[in-house]
Design a protein around this motif. Structure first.
Motif, mmCIF file in Angstrom:
data_model
loop_
_atom_site.group_PDB
_atom_site.id
_atom_site.type_symbol
_atom_site.label_atom_id
_atom_site.label_comp_id
_atom_site.label_asym_id
_atom_site.label_seq_id
_atom_site.Cartn_x
_atom_site.Cartn_y
_atom_site.Cartn_z
ATOM 1 N N TYR A 89 34.546 44.053 45.375
ATOM 2 C CA TYR A 89 35.882 44.243 45.948
ATOM 3 C C TYR A 89 35.749 44.551 47.430
ATOM 4 O O TYR A 89 34.679 44.923 47.923
ATOM 5 C CB TYR A 89 36.648 45.358 45.227
ATOM 6 N N ASP A 90 36.857 44.380 48.126
ATOM 7 C CA ASP A 90 36.904 44.649 49.556
ATOM 8 C C ASP A 90 38.271 45.255 49.869
ATOM 9 O O ASP A 90 39.291 44.789 49.354
ATOM 10 C CB ASP A 90 36.694 43.357 50.346
ATOM 11 N N VAL A 120 45.164 46.217 51.543
ATOM 12 C CA VAL A 120 44.970 45.074 50.657
ATOM 13 C C VAL A 120 43.606 45.234 49.992
ATOM 14 O O VAL A 120 42.583 45.354 50.670
ATOM 15 C CB VAL A 120 45.038 43.737 51.432
ATOM 16 N N LYS A 122 41.020 43.340 47.718
ATOM 17 C CA LYS A 122 40.646 42.010 47.214
ATOM 18 C C LYS A 122 39.521 42.193 46.204
ATOM 19 O O LYS A 122 38.450 42.675 46.550
ATOM 20 C CB LYS A 122 40.205 41.107 48.359
ATOM 21 N N LYS A 124 37.106 40.317 43.380
ATOM 22 C CA LYS A 124 36.589 39.036 42.878
ATOM 23 C C LYS A 124 36.361 39.153 41.375
ATOM 24 O O LYS A 124 35.621 40.010 40.913
ATOM 25 C CB LYS A 124 35.294 38.678 43.591
ATOM 26 N N GLN A 167 48.690 39.595 43.480
ATOM 27 C CA GLN A 167 48.702 38.132 43.405
ATOM 28 C C GLN A 167 47.320 37.673 42.962
ATOM 29 O O GLN A 167 46.310 38.061 43.550
ATOM 30 C CB GLN A 167 49.056 37.558 44.779
ATOM 31 N N LYS A 172 40.309 30.819 43.925
ATOM 32 C CA LYS A 172 39.230 31.696 44.404
ATOM 33 C C LYS A 172 38.742 32.651 43.316
ATOM 34 O O LYS A 172 37.747 33.350 43.518
ATOM 35 C CB LYS A 172 39.721 32.550 45.582
ATOM 36 N N GLU A 174 40.281 35.437 42.393
ATOM 37 C CA GLU A 174 40.360 36.697 43.120
ATOM 38 C C GLU A 174 41.749 37.297 42.949
ATOM 39 O O GLU A 174 42.749 36.583 42.941
ATOM 40 C CB GLU A 174 40.065 36.426 44.597
ATOM 41 N N GLU A 176 44.460 39.883 44.644
ATOM 42 C CA GLU A 176 44.814 40.587 45.873
ATOM 43 C C GLU A 176 45.933 41.568 45.555
ATOM 44 O O GLU A 176 47.015 41.165 45.138
ATOM 45 C CB GLU A 176 45.274 39.622 46.965
ATOM 46 N N THR A 178 48.322 44.337 47.232
ATOM 47 C CA THR A 178 48.829 44.864 48.496
ATOM 48 C C THR A 178 49.628 46.122 48.207
ATOM 49 O O THR A 178 50.599 46.094 47.442
ATOM 50 C CB THR A 178 49.723 43.822 49.200
#
Length: 191
Positions: A89-90, A120, A122, A124, A167, A172, A174, A176, A178
């Motif tokens: 994750y990021d 946010v 992110k 994976k 979302q 990807k 992934e 996301e 927010t």
């Protein structure tokens, strides 16, 4: 022995330990002294303020063992027996800027994290479908579970958990998430 237990001796001892007030004399005339004495009558009389202070500790529902504020967030997530790996994750901080911010510097925003409005996350999730994702967001904690992955993430800033959006980007693989940040000084920093 009979002399020590007589009513007159008990009244004299009561008057010696707790001198009667003018208001108490009216009550003593109608109530027998033996019914009025108890362990709470030893020492000085308690004021009404101390009674109010002790009532502040009474819980709303006497069957509750603890309140929700006493339980740390994500206490149920720390399961060391769960074999699922943690996904990559990021965390990216995000701010809304316009031309007046970039070229003219009119709003006072700068590129620091102090001026960011949202976060946010992110995540994976290779080999995962959108329908398999279970996401729970609290003010300071994000809990994500899929059949293959488990993520319990303590967020770096408090967030508005009910106002966030998620979302899933299937190309990807992934997710996301927010989340608008909830910091106590935002009304001053972002004004």
């Amino acid at each position: 022995m009979e002399g020590l237990c007589s009513v007159n001796n008990l009244l004299a001892l009561s008057a010696l330990l707790n001198p009667p007030n003018e208001d108490d004399e009216e009550d003593c005339a109608f109530v027998p002294s033996t019914g009025k004495l108890g362990p709470g009558h030893i020492g000085p009389a308690k004021s009404a303020e101390s009674k109010v202070a002790t009532s502040a500790y009474i819980k709303n529902n006497s069957k509750d063992i603890w309140s929700e504020e006493e339980v740390p967030e994500a206490a149920q997530v720390d399961d060391i027996t769960d074999p699922r790996p943690q996904p990559e994750y990021d965390i990216v901080l995000k701010q809304r800027v316009g031309t007046e911010d970039i070229f003219l510097g009119m709003s006072g925003k700068d590129p620091s994290s102090r001026c960011c409005e949202s976060m946010v996350v992110k995540i994976k999730l290779p080999g995962t479908k959108c329908s398999e994702v279970v996401l729970d967001v609290k003010e300071k904690f994000l809990d994500l579970r899929t059949p293959k992955y488990r993520l319990g993430l303590h967020l770096p800033h408090p967030v508005h958990s009910q106002e966030g959006t998620a979302q899933f980007l299937s190309e990807k693989e992934e997710l996301e998430v927010t989340l608008p940040m909830n910091r106590p000084m935002d009304c001053i920093n972002l004004a």
